[in-house]
Write a protein that holds these residues in place. Structure first.
Motif, short mmCIF file in Angstrom:
data_model
loop_
_atom_site.label_atom_id
_atom_site.label_comp_id
_atom_site.label_asym_id
_atom_site.label_seq_id
_atom_site.Cartn_x
_atom_site.Cartn_y
_atom_site.Cartn_z
N GLY A 1 0.79 -1.21 0.00
CA GLY A 1 0.00 0.00 0.00
C GLY A 1 0.83 1.27 0.00
N THR A 2 2.15 1.13 0.03
CA THR A 2 3.01 2.32 0.08
C THR A 2 2.87 3.15 -1.17
OG1 THR A 2 4.59 1.09 1.42
CG2 THR A 2 5.39 3.10 0.40
N GLU A 3 2.91 2.49 -2.32
CA GLU A 3 2.82 3.23 -3.59
C GLU A 3 1.49 3.98 -3.69
OE1 GLU A 3 3.84 3.33 -8.11
OE2 GLU A 3 4.90 2.11 -6.67
N ARG A 4 0.43 3.32 -3.32
CA ARG A 4 -0.89 3.96 -3.36
C ARG A 4 -0.96 5.15 -2.39
NH1 ARG A 4 -6.03 2.65 -5.28
NH2 ARG A 4 -7.72 3.40 -3.97
N ALA A 5 -0.36 4.99 -1.24
CA ALA A 5 -0.36 6.07 -0.26
C ALA A 5 0.44 7.27 -0.77
CB ALA A 5 0.22 5.58 1.07
N VAL A 6 1.58 7.00 -1.39
CA VAL A 6 2.40 8.09 -1.93
C VAL A 6 1.67 8.79 -3.06
CG1 VAL A 6 4.53 8.60 -3.20
CG2 VAL A 6 4.60 7.10 -1.21
N GLN A 7 1.03 8.03 -3.95
CA GLN A 7 0.27 8.64 -5.04
C GLN A 7 -0.87 9.49 -4.49
OE1 GLN A 7 -0.93 5.39 -7.53
NE2 GLN A 7 0.96 5.43 -8.71
N GLY A 8 -1.56 8.99 -3.48
CA GLY A 8 -2.65 9.75 -2.87
C GLY A 8 -2.14 11.04 -2.26
N TRP A 9 -1.00 10.97 -1.61
CA TRP A 9 -0.40 12.15 -1.00
C TRP A 9 -0.02 13.17 -2.07
CZ3 TRP A 9 5.02 13.37 -1.18
CH2 TRP A 9 5.36 14.48 -0.41
N LEU A 10 0.58 12.71 -3.16
CA LEU A 10 0.98 13.62 -4.24
C LEU A 10 -0.23 14.29 -4.89
CD1 LEU A 10 3.79 11.49 -5.92
CD2 LEU A 10 4.09 13.63 -4.65
N VAL A 11 -1.28 13.52 -5.11
CA VAL A 11 -2.49 14.09 -5.72
C VAL A 11 -3.15 15.07 -4.76
CG1 VAL A 11 -4.82 13.56 -6.56
CG2 VAL A 11 -2.88 12.17 -7.30
N ALA A 12 -3.21 14.72 -3.50
CA ALA A 12 -3.82 15.62 -2.51
C ALA A 12 -3.04 16.92 -2.42
CB ALA A 12 -3.88 14.94 -1.14
N GLU A 13 -1.73 16.82 -2.44
CA GLU A 13 -0.89 18.03 -2.40
C GLU A 13 -1.10 18.87 -3.65
OE1 GLU A 13 3.63 18.12 -2.78
OE2 GLU A 13 3.29 18.04 -0.61
N ALA A 14 -1.19 18.22 -4.81
CA ALA A 14 -1.42 18.95 -6.07
C ALA A 14 -2.81 19.59 -6.08
CB ALA A 14 -1.25 18.01 -7.26
N LEU A 15 -3.81 18.88 -5.55
CA LEU A 15 -5.16 19.45 -5.46
C LEU A 15 -5.17 20.72 -4.62
CD1 LEU A 15 -7.43 16.31 -4.96
CD2 LEU A 15 -7.62 17.98 -6.80
N GLY A 16 -4.33 20.76 -3.61
CA GLY A 16 -4.24 21.94 -2.76
C GLY A 16 -3.75 23.18 -3.49
N GLU A 17 -3.08 22.98 -4.62
CA GLU A 17 -2.58 24.11 -5.40
C GLU A 17 -3.61 24.64 -6.40
OE1 GLU A 17 1.34 23.82 -7.00
OE2 GLU A 17 2.00 22.51 -5.36
N LEU A 18 -4.69 23.90 -6.59
CA LEU A 18 -5.74 24.35 -7.51
C LEU A 18 -6.58 25.44 -6.86
CD1 LEU A 18 -7.04 20.94 -8.91
CD2 LEU A 18 -5.52 22.54 -10.05
N SER A 19 -7.27 26.19 -7.70
CA SER A 19 -8.20 27.19 -7.16
C SER A 19 -9.35 26.44 -6.47
CB SER A 19 -8.76 28.06 -8.29
OG SER A 19 -9.63 27.29 -9.10
N PRO A 20 -10.01 27.08 -5.51
CA PRO A 20 -11.12 26.40 -4.81
C PRO A 20 -12.20 25.90 -5.77
CG PRO A 20 -10.50 28.40 -3.63
CD PRO A 20 -9.73 28.39 -4.92
N ARG A 21 -12.52 26.66 -6.81
CA ARG A 21 -13.55 26.22 -7.77
C ARG A 21 -13.14 24.94 -8.48
NH1 ARG A 21 -15.63 31.69 -10.80
NH2 ARG A 21 -16.88 32.45 -9.07
N HIS A 22 -11.88 24.89 -8.91
CA HIS A 22 -11.41 23.70 -9.61
C HIS A 22 -11.30 22.51 -8.65
CE1 HIS A 22 -9.47 26.14 -13.11
NE2 HIS A 22 -10.76 25.95 -13.28
N ARG A 23 -10.79 22.76 -7.47
CA ARG A 23 -10.65 21.69 -6.48
C ARG A 23 -12.02 21.12 -6.13
NH1 ARG A 23 -7.34 24.01 -3.38
NH2 ARG A 23 -8.86 25.25 -2.25
N ASP A 24 -13.01 21.98 -5.90
CA ASP A 24 -14.35 21.52 -5.51
C ASP A 24 -14.97 20.62 -6.56
OD1 ASP A 24 -14.09 22.97 -3.19
OD2 ASP A 24 -15.37 24.64 -3.85
#
Length: 170
Positions: free
Chosen positions: A99-122
């Protein structure tokens, strides 16, 4: 002097036909960029070996190049079909997934989502992570369905760029 003429001919062929040949090879290989590069390289190599055939008008040179590229792609396809997958009695070792790879991918996507505008993220959170349909997301956010589609399109593009900058996707 003959070598100079062949070099010049190859440069002219490349300059005039490489882009079209690449596009055609990409089509022949169903979008496989590596195989398309191989097809183009082999085609140009054969052109270099048969420079006399190409020392004609532009139309016949392009036609010759496309014909050779098509034949190379067909030969490659036939060769892959002639060597089908080998079935063995022993299955290959299976990778242990912790599950390490999946956890790292989830973390990277979550971090990238944080950089989107609130409208795009929502819109991405609602449509992709929570499974809302376009209509349901539009009702929930109080916007038109077309707006949801548009935001989703631009949000995915922005997310991909963020992930590419981090070396996650290509």
């Amino acid at each position: 002097m003959k070598e100079f003429a062949e070099d010049r001919l190859m440069r002219v062929l490349h300059d005039e036909h490489a882009a079209a040949l690449w596009s055609y090879a990409l089509h022949l290989t169903s979008g496989d960029r590596v195989r398309a590069e191989d097809v183009v390289q082999e085609t140009l190599l054969r052109a270099w070996r048969n420079a006399k055939v190409l020392d004609q008008s532009e139309g016949s040179a392009r036609g010759w190049l496309f014909t050779v590229a098509r034949r190379i792609a067909i030969d490659d396809w036939r060769a892959s079909e002639a060597h089908p997958e080998v079935v063995t009695g022993r299955p290959p070792e299976t990778a242990v997934t912790d599950g390490t790879e999946r956890a790292v991918q989830g973390w990277l996507v979550a971090e990238a989502l944080g950089e989107l505008s609130p409208r795009h993220r929502d819109v991405l959170v609602l449509c992709y992570f929570q499974g809302y349909s376009v209509a349901d997301a539009a009702k929930r956010l109080g916007v038109a369905e077309g707006t949801i589609k548009s935001r989703t399109h631009y949000a995915l593009r922005a997310l991909r760029l963020i992930l590419e900058e981090r070396g996650v996707t290509q």
